[in-house]
Design an enzyme around this catalytic site. Structure first.
Site, PDB file in Angstrom:
ATOM      1  N   GLU A  78       0.821  -1.213   0.000  1.00 14.31           N
ATOM      2  CA  GLU A  78       0.000   0.000   0.000  1.00 14.31           C
ATOM      3  C   GLU A  78       0.853   1.259   0.000  1.00 14.31           C
ATOM      4  O   GLU A  78       0.547   2.230  -0.693  1.00 14.31           O
ATOM      5  CB  GLU A  78      -0.922   0.004   1.220  1.00 14.31           C
ATOM      6  CG  GLU A  78      -1.803   1.247   1.272  1.00 14.31           C
ATOM      7  CD  GLU A  78      -2.484   1.405   2.625  1.00 14.31           C
ATOM      8  OE1 GLU A  78      -3.310   2.309   2.740  1.00 14.31           O
ATOM      9  OE2 GLU A  78      -2.170   0.640   3.546  1.00 14.31           O
ATOM     10  N   ASP A  79       1.935   1.263   0.770  1.00 15.43           N
ATOM     11  CA  ASP A  79       2.698   2.496   0.996  1.00 15.43           C
ATOM     12  C   ASP A  79       3.907   2.652   0.085  1.00 15.43           C
ATOM     13  O   ASP A  79       4.586   3.676   0.143  1.00 15.43           O
ATOM     14  CB  ASP A  79       3.180   2.544   2.454  1.00 15.43           C
ATOM     15  CG  ASP A  79       2.018   2.675   3.430  1.00 15.43           C
ATOM     16  OD1 ASP A  79       0.934   3.067   2.980  1.00 15.43           O
ATOM     17  OD2 ASP A  79       2.207   2.376   4.622  1.00 15.43           O
TER      18      ASP A  79
END
Length: 740
Positions: A99-100
Site C-alpha cells: 500500500e505504501d
C-alpha cells in the site's frame, strides 16, 4: 491484576494478549517470541520479511515522529501473543508494504514469500483501502467487501484488527478530527468484529480507547470514581480473590483466580443502559476462575454459590450451550464482600485459551505443532453464513444494520417443542425465534406460547425457555414486526416480504388505473399492450410497469401516450378561450389578457376577482382564494369579474380533489367508475399517502363548473369505501388548503 492459587503460570485473562511487554528492535527478538510457542518456526522466513519490510518503509515516519516500521513490528508482536502461525506473523510485518510503496507489488511478495503470504498481504491491503467511515451507501458496500475478504481467510481480519488496535493505542498523535473519525469507526465496526471473532479482550480495549477519544470527560469521571472507591474500601479485588481462593480450597478445587475492575467504557455503557449513577452500580468487579477440568468448573461454581448468595437471573451456562464463536464458560453474579456484587466466570484452561484467542485459536501453535484445542471452532463458519445472507440484501442501510445486529448482541438459548436449541441475541422475541427456525414459519406466525403460556409476540425471550410458534395459513408479515424483532435475519425476511406484498398491491392498483386510462381512449389494457408500453418507457416488463403505475411513479396518461401519442388525452388543461363563444371572463377591458390563477383554479359558477399584474395581464382568482390576502392593501389592482355563461358547458375545467379511500378490493375502480358516470374525466391520480388500511389520493378532474363539482363530491361522500372528500386549493406559496 491479582493472581493467586495454582502452581502453573497463566497470564491474567484481561490483558493476556494485549501485546508482549518490552520493545522489539531486532528480528531475532521477534523470532524468540515465536519460538516460545513454535520451536519449529521458519526463522529465515521471518528474518527475510523483517529485512524486506524495513527496506520498504525506510525513510517513512509516523505522526508521532517514530520510524514507520515500528508499527508493523508492534502488530507482529501483538499476534505472537495469539501464538499464530508463521504466515500470519510475516503478513503483519509486510501488511503496509504494498500500500505504501510504489516499488512493492503483490507479485513480488508472492515471488519472495509464496502465494499464501501474498494472498494475505493483498487481503489486508484491500481492507486498509476501504473507507469504512464514509457515507452510508459506500460504507455498506465497503463493509460487504470486508466480509467477503474475511470469508476467504479470516487471518486477514486478525492482522487488520491488530493493526487497528496499535493505531488506536497511538491515536493521540493524530489531529483531533482524525482521532474522532477513527474512534467512531472503531467503535462501530472493528470493536464488534473483534467481539464476534471471540476476542473479547480486544473488543473491550478498542471500545475503551475509542471512548477515551469520543467522551474523555466521562471516562475520566469513572476512573476518578474508581480511585475514590479504592480509597474508601481498600483493595477489594485482593480481598475478594482471597475469599474465593479460600472457598475453593475448602471444596478441594485447585484453580487460579484473577480479579479486575471492569473497563471504564463497560461501566459507562451499563450506567447509560440502566439509567443509574456510578454509586448505584453493583457488579463493577469481575473475577475469573481457571480450573483443570470441566468437573472442577462445576465444583467451583458450587463452592462460590455456597459461600455467597447468587443473584437471581444472572447465571449462564455457556459450557453446555456454547456461543457460536466457540466461547465456553460459566457465568454467575454473587453478592460478595460488603454486599458488593461481583461477576464470576469459571472455565477450564482450554476454554480460556479459546475465550482469549477466539477464532485465532484455530491457527494457534503449541510446542511447534498446531494446537488441538477441542473447543476451537471453525473460524469461517460464521463469516461464510453472514456472507451468504448479505448477498441477498439490496438496501445498503439494511446490510449495515444486519451485520451490526449480528455482531453486537449477546445470546440467549431457547428450546423448540422437540427440545432443539435455538440461539438468539439478547432481546429477541418469538418472531425472531420463528424466523430462526425457517422463513416460512416466521411469515405464518400469528402467536406464540412460552413455557406453555400464551404471550404477546413482542415478549423478550429468556434463557432456557421453551417456545412454541402458532401459525395460520394466509398470514403475512406485518409492518409493525420490523420494530419488534432484533435479529438481522428476521428484519431482512420481513422487509423482503413486505416489499413483495406492496409490489403485489401496487400491481393490482396499477392494473385498475391502466384499465381506466385505456378505456378513456377506447382501447384495452391487454398484457401485450402493457409489455409494449413497458419496453417503450424502458421499465422492463408489464408487471414492472403496473407496479410503478400503482405506486404513482408514473401516470396512466404516460402509459397511454407511450403507445398512442396522437389520441392520448392531455393531462394539462388547454387554454379555454377557443371553447367559448366570446371572452371567458366578462368585465375585462378591451384587449386585456387574463389567465386563471394556478393557486385556486377557479371554476365557472364561482365568484371571481381579477388582480392586475405587470407583465402577466390579469390573474383570475376565486373570491375565497388564500392568495388574495397578499393584495388587501392594494385594492386599486382588484377587478370585479364574472364568468361567460357558456364557460361551463363542456368538461374542460379542472379541479383537484383529495379522497381518503379504504384499501378494499375494487375500491378505486368503484370511485373511478362513479366519476365517469357523473360526466367527469380523470386526468391524473396521485397517491399522497398509502397505509395498510386506507389510501389518501389526489384526483385531478376535468368537469364543467362548480355545480358539477359539488354533485361529484356529494356522490363520492355517499360511497361506503370513502371516508372523506375535499377540494384542494394551493396557495401562492405552495401551502395546500382544503376547501369543501
Amino acid at each position: 491484576m491479582t493472581k493467586q492459587g495454582g502452581s502453573r503460570t497463566l497470564a491474567a485473562p484481561d490483558e493476556p494478549l494485549a501485546g508482549v511487554k518490552g520493545v522489539v528492535t531486532r528480528p531475532d527478538e521477534l523470532i524468540d517470541l515465536v519460538k516460545a510457542y513454535n520451536p519449529n518456526t521458519d526463522e529465515a522466513l521471518i528474518e527475510r520479511a523483517w529485512v524486506y519490510g524495513a527496506r520498504a518503509h525506510a525513510g517513512q515516519f509516523r505522526a508521532s515522529g517514530e520510524p514507520y516500521y515500528n508499527h508493523p513490528i508492534e502488530v507482529a508482536k501483538m499476534l505472537t501473543s495469539l501464538r499464530l502461525d508463521d504466515s500470519t506473523i510475516v503478513t503483519a510485518l509486510l501488511h503496509d508494504t504494498v500500500e505504501d510503496n510504489a516499488g512493492c507489488t503483490t507479485e513480488e511478495v508472492a515471488e519472495i514469500f509464496g502465494e499464501e503470504i501474498a494472498h494475505l498481504v493483498d487481503g489486508v491491503t484491500k481492507l486498509t483501502k476501504l473507507q469504512i467511515g464514509s457515507r452510508e451507501t459506500e460504507q455498506a458496500e465497503n463493509f460487504r467487501k470486508l466480509l467477503m475478504a474475511m470469508s476467504r481467510d479470516v487471518r486477514v481480519l486478525l492482522v487488520k484488527l491488530a493493526d487497528r488496535l496499535h493505531n488506536m493505542r497511538t491515536i493521540k498523535h493524530l489531529k483531533p478530527y482524525k482521532q474522532e473519525k477513527k474512534a467512531r469507526e472503531t467503535m462501530d465496526i472493528y470493536a464488534p468484529l473483534a467481539g464476534r471473532m471471540g476476542m473479547q479482550w480486544m473488543r473491550e480495549e478498542l471500545e475503551d480507547l475509542s471512548f477515551q477519544v469520543l467522551n474523555p470527560d466521562a471516562r475520566k469521571s469513572i476512573i476518578h470514581r474508581f480511585a475514590t472507591l479504592r480509597k474508601e474500601s481498600g483493595d477489594l479485588i485482593s480481598q475478594i480473590t482471597d475469599d474465593i481462593n479460600s472457598a475453593l480450597a475448602n471444596s478441594g478445587v485447585e484453580a487460579e483466580v484473577y480479579g479486575r475492575e471492569k473497563r471504564p467504557y463497560s461501566i459507562w455503557r451499563k450506567m447509560e443502559a440502566k439509567g443509574e449513577a456510578f454509586h448505584r452500580l453493583s457488579d463493577i468487579y469481575g473475577f475469573r476462575i481457571i480450573t483443570r477440568s470441566v468437573d472442577d468448573a462445576y465444583r467451583a461454581l458450587g463452592a462460590v454459590h455456597r459461600r455467597w448468595v447468587a443473584v437471581p437471573g444472572r447465571f449462564k451456562d455457556y459450557i453446555s450451550q456454547p456461543k457460536s464463536n466457540g466461547y465456553r464458560s460459566l457465568h454467575t453474579t454473587v453478592s460478595g464482600r460488603n454486599a458488593k456484587r461481583v461477576e464470576v466466570q469459571i472455565r477450564t484452561r482450554e476454554m480460556h485459551e479459546v475465550a482469549e484467542a477466539g477464532v485465532a485459536a484455530h491457527w494457534a501453535y503449541r510446542d511447534g505443532v498446531p494446537s488441538d484445542n477441542p473447543f476451537a471452532v471453525d473460524p469461517f463458519r460464521w463469516v461464510r453464513q453472514l456472507a451468504e445472507e448479505i448477498e441477498t440484501t439490496e438496501n445498503p442501510a439494511e446490510l449495515l444494520e444486519h451485520v451490526k445486529l449480528e455482531m453486537f448482541q449477546d445470546q440467549v438459548f431457547c428450546f423448540t417443542p422437540k427440545g432443539e436449541v435455538v440461539k438468539l441475541p439478547r432481546g429477541a422475541t418469538p418472531i425472531d425465534f420463528a424466523y430462526a427456525i425457517h422463513t416460512r414459519i416466521g411469515h405464518s406466525c400469528v402467536g406464540s406460547k412460552v413455557d406453555g403460556r400464551r404471550v404477546p409476540l413482542w415478549t423478550k425471550l429468556k434463557n432456557g425457555q421453551a417456545v412454541e410458534i402458532i401459525r395460520a395459513e394466509g398470514q403475512r408479515p406485518q409492518s409493525s414486526w420490523e420494530e419488534i424483532v432484533v435479529t438481522g435475519r428476521a428484519k431482512s425476511a420481513i422487509r423482503r416480504a413486505l416489499k413483495n406484498d406492496r409490489r403485489a398491491a401496487d400491481i393490482r392498483m396499477g392494473r385498475e388505473i391502466a384499465r381506466i386510462a385505456f378505456e378513456r381512449i377506447g382501447k384495452q389494457a391487454t398484457d401485450k399492450a402493457l409489455d409494449t408500453a413497458a419496453r417503450s418507457l424502458a421499465i422492463g416488463r408489464g408487471d414492472d410497469l403496473l407496479a410503478k403505475l400503482g405506486s404513482a411513479e408514473i401516470t396512466g396518461h404516460e402509459v397511454v401516450a407511450s403507445l398512442y401519442p396522437d389520441i392520448a388525452t392531455p393531462t394539462v388543461s388547454e387554454p379555454l378561450r377557443d371553447s367559448v363563444d366570446g371572452p371567458i371572463y366578462i368585465g375585462l377591458a378591451a384587449g386585456q389578457d387574463a389567465i386563471a390563477g394556478p393557486c385556486c383554479n377557479p371554476l365557472p359558477g364561482e365568484r371571481i376577482i381579477g388582480i392586475a399584474e405587470r407583465g402577466r395581464g390579469v390573474v383570475i382568482h376565486a373570491i375565497d382564494c388564500p392568495s388574495l390576502g397578499a393584495f388587501e392593501d392594494q385594492m386599486e389592482r382588484w377587478i370585479d369579474l364574472r364568468w361567460n355563461p357558456d364557460a361551463g358547458r363542456g368538461p374542460s375545467n379542472h379541479a383537484l380533489l383529495e379522497v381518503v379511500l379504504a384499501n378494499d378490493p375494487g375500491a378505486l375502480g368503484r370511485v373511478c367508475t362513479l366519476i365517469g358516470e357523473l360526466g367527469a374525466n380523470i386526468s391524473d391520480i396521485d397517491f399522497a399517502e398509502r397505509k395498510t388500511d386506507f389510501y389518501r389520493l389526489h384526483v385531478d378532474l376535468e368537469l364543467r363548473d362548480v355545480k358539477h363539482l359539488h354533485h361529484i363530491i356529494r356522490a363520492l361522500e355517499a360511497e361506503s369505501v370513502i371516508t372523506q372528500v375535499t377540494r384542494v386549493r394551493q396557495s401562492a406559496v405552495g401551502v395546500t388548503d382544503g376547501v369543501e
